[in-house]
Design an enzyme around this catalytic site. Structure first.
Site, PDB file in Angstrom:
ATOM      1  N   GLN A  14       0.729  -1.089  -0.151  1.00 45.30           N
ATOM      2  CA  GLN A  14       0.003   0.037   0.023  1.00 45.30           C
ATOM      3  C   GLN A  14       0.958   1.193   0.016  1.00 45.30           C
ATOM      4  O   GLN A  14       2.038   1.387   0.746  1.00 45.30           O
ATOM      5  CB  GLN A  14      -0.948   0.064   1.280  1.00 45.30           C
ATOM      6  CG  GLN A  14      -1.982  -0.915   1.273  1.00 45.30           C
ATOM      7  CD  GLN A  14      -1.581  -2.231   1.674  1.00 45.30           C
ATOM      8  OE1 GLN A  14      -0.565  -2.832   1.932  1.00 45.30           O
ATOM      9  NE2 GLN A  14      -2.514  -3.360   1.509  1.00 45.30           N
ATOM     10  N   PRO A  34      -5.337  -2.734 -14.947  1.00 50.64           N
ATOM     11  CA  PRO A  34      -4.957  -3.252 -13.780  1.00 50.64           C
ATOM     12  C   PRO A  34      -5.575  -2.500 -12.356  1.00 50.64           C
ATOM     13  O   PRO A  34      -5.495  -1.254 -12.395  1.00 50.64           O
ATOM     14  CB  PRO A  34      -3.530  -3.248 -13.573  1.00 50.64           C
ATOM     15  CG  PRO A  34      -3.206  -1.848 -14.349  1.00 50.64           C
ATOM     16  CD  PRO A  34      -4.147  -1.874 -15.689  1.00 50.64           C
ATOM     17  N   GLU A  36      -7.512  -3.497  -8.205  1.00 51.18           N
ATOM     18  CA  GLU A  36      -7.202  -4.460  -7.161  1.00 51.18           C
ATOM     19  C   GLU A  36      -8.247  -5.442  -7.169  1.00 51.18           C
ATOM     20  O   GLU A  36      -9.053  -5.382  -6.150  1.00 51.18           O
ATOM     21  CB  GLU A  36      -6.956  -3.612  -5.855  1.00 51.18           C
ATOM     22  CG  GLU A  36      -5.705  -2.940  -5.687  1.00 51.18           C
ATOM     23  CD  GLU A  36      -5.457  -2.222  -4.436  1.00 51.18           C
ATOM     24  OE1 GLU A  36      -5.890  -2.897  -3.440  1.00 51.18           O
ATOM     25  OE2 GLU A  36      -5.079  -1.139  -4.613  1.00 51.18           O
ATOM     26  N   PHE A  37      -8.614  -6.126  -8.168  1.00 46.81           N
ATOM     27  CA  PHE A  37      -9.629  -7.096  -8.366  1.00 46.81           C
ATOM     28  C   PHE A  37      -9.729  -8.165  -7.020  1.00 46.81           C
ATOM     29  O   PHE A  37     -10.910  -8.609  -7.028  1.00 46.81           O
ATOM     30  CB  PHE A  37      -9.552  -8.053  -9.594  1.00 46.81           C
ATOM     31  CG  PHE A  37      -9.587  -6.918 -10.702  1.00 46.81           C
ATOM     32  CD1 PHE A  37     -10.667  -6.544 -11.357  1.00 46.81           C
ATOM     33  CD2 PHE A  37      -8.477  -6.958 -11.441  1.00 46.81           C
ATOM     34  CE1 PHE A  37     -10.792  -5.607 -12.267  1.00 46.81           C
ATOM     35  CE2 PHE A  37      -8.325  -6.303 -12.824  1.00 46.81           C
ATOM     36  CZ  PHE A  37      -9.661  -5.342 -13.143  1.00 46.81           C
ATOM     37  N   PHE A  38      -8.526  -8.573  -6.450  1.00 45.66           N
ATOM     38  CA  PHE A  38      -8.543  -9.567  -5.607  1.00 45.66           C
ATOM     39  C   PHE A  38      -8.351  -9.050  -4.140  1.00 45.66           C
ATOM     40  O   PHE A  38      -7.712  -9.663  -3.356  1.00 45.66           O
ATOM     41  CB  PHE A  38      -7.723 -10.560  -5.923  1.00 45.66           C
ATOM     42  CG  PHE A  38      -7.726 -10.837  -7.494  1.00 45.66           C
ATOM     43  CD1 PHE A  38      -8.859 -11.677  -7.875  1.00 45.66           C
ATOM     44  CD2 PHE A  38      -6.583 -10.508  -8.407  1.00 45.66           C
ATOM     45  CE1 PHE A  38      -9.117 -11.956  -9.359  1.00 45.66           C
ATOM     46  CE2 PHE A  38      -6.735 -10.712  -9.763  1.00 45.66           C
ATOM     47  CZ  PHE A  38      -8.231 -11.306 -10.153  1.00 45.66           C
TER      48      PHE A  38
END
Length: 275
Positions: A14, A34, A36-38
């Site tokens: 972060q 891109p 933070e899909f996960f």
């Protein structure tokens, strides 16, 4: 999966400059989208709360500073698992959202997301029982890796601690009156966590025999992301679109308060990371 024929993961911690890099990569139109899909947690199906940074034994008690630190913030559509039947559905949606027409998929992955991601992916028969180094190439087509790191962990911790407080008060009636507070123990805890997470990335890469492209905040991003984006595209064997330049709209978020906190923290003789 979907139309992705190749992929890359921006591996980060972060406040390392990864958002600036990813937003600029998106603007090329050829490097996936891109996000933070996960980031969803197994506990909630949503992103980590403010309190989630302070759960480990020995973490400082910051409840008095953050109001209700368990309050779940809004979850972005791309990562929330609300209403998702099984994780395959989420993976499909991620590939759809994160892939540009040329077949490149991009995602941003924080070290702190990996355990939850592995847990969710492991519920699918295709990925059951895979260790993380086997899991990533099983889920993502021909993945390449970009490691975004920041040398100055104190400054990074200050940036994160400010963001955690701002996020915790967002939408609160008292938001306008709330000034972020300096908190030595919180900064020490976060600086150590960020350093640990980078160490985990480093050992992950060496264990898996991966040679990532390394982007350092201080050298490659603090003066603007353009050169870093060009290096990532080269790493992915992609050409820079003719006439592309990094958008100028993203502001650096440090300010005079950050500088003051960094100075205050470094003045302590006991801070192990400050020296």
């Amino acid at each position: 999966m979907g139309m992705a024929t190749g992929s890359y993961l921006v591996c980060a911690t972060q406040r390392s400059g990864s958002t600036l890099l990813c937003e600029s990569l998106k603007s090329t139109g050829v490097a996936g989208r891109p996000e933070e899909f996960f980031e969803a947690r197994v506990r909630t199906g949503r992103p980590r709360t403010a309190a989630g940074y302070f759960r480990e034994p020995g973490a400082p008690d910051i409840g008095d500073i953050l109001g209700d630190p368990e309050k779940l913030g809004p979850a972005p559509d791309y990562s929330s698992l609300d209403g998702i039947g099984d994780y395959a559905e989420h993976l499909e949606r991620s590939f759809r959202l994160g892939t540009t027409p040329n077949g490149v998929f991009g995602a941003k992955l924080m070290w702190g997301h990996l355990d939850d991601f592995a847990h969710f992916a492991g519920t699918l028969p295709a990925f059951r029982g895979l260790a993380v180094d086997e899991l990533l190439p099983a889920v993502f087509p021909r993945p390449r890796y970009v490691w975004v790191t920041r040398r100055d962990k104190v400054r990074q911790a200050v940036s994160l601690w400010k963001a955690i407080q701002t996020e915790a008060w967002r939408g609160d009636a008292a938001e306008a009156d709330h000034q972020p507070a300096y908190h030595e123990a919180a900064l020490e805890h976060l600086a150590k966590m960020l350093a640990d997470h980078d160490t985990h990335w480093e050992s992950f890469f060496s264990r898996a025999g991966i040679d990532p492209l390394v982007i350092t905040y201080e050298d490659d991003l603090s003066g603007g992301p353009e050169q870093a984006v060009r290096r990532v595209l080269r790493h992915l064997d992609l050409s820079v679109p003719p006439g592309w330049h990094a958008p100028a709209h993203m502001q650096r978020q440090a300010d005079e308060r950050s500088d003051r906190w960094v100075a205050q923290y470094r003045e302590r003789a006991t801070a192990p990371l400050a020296r």
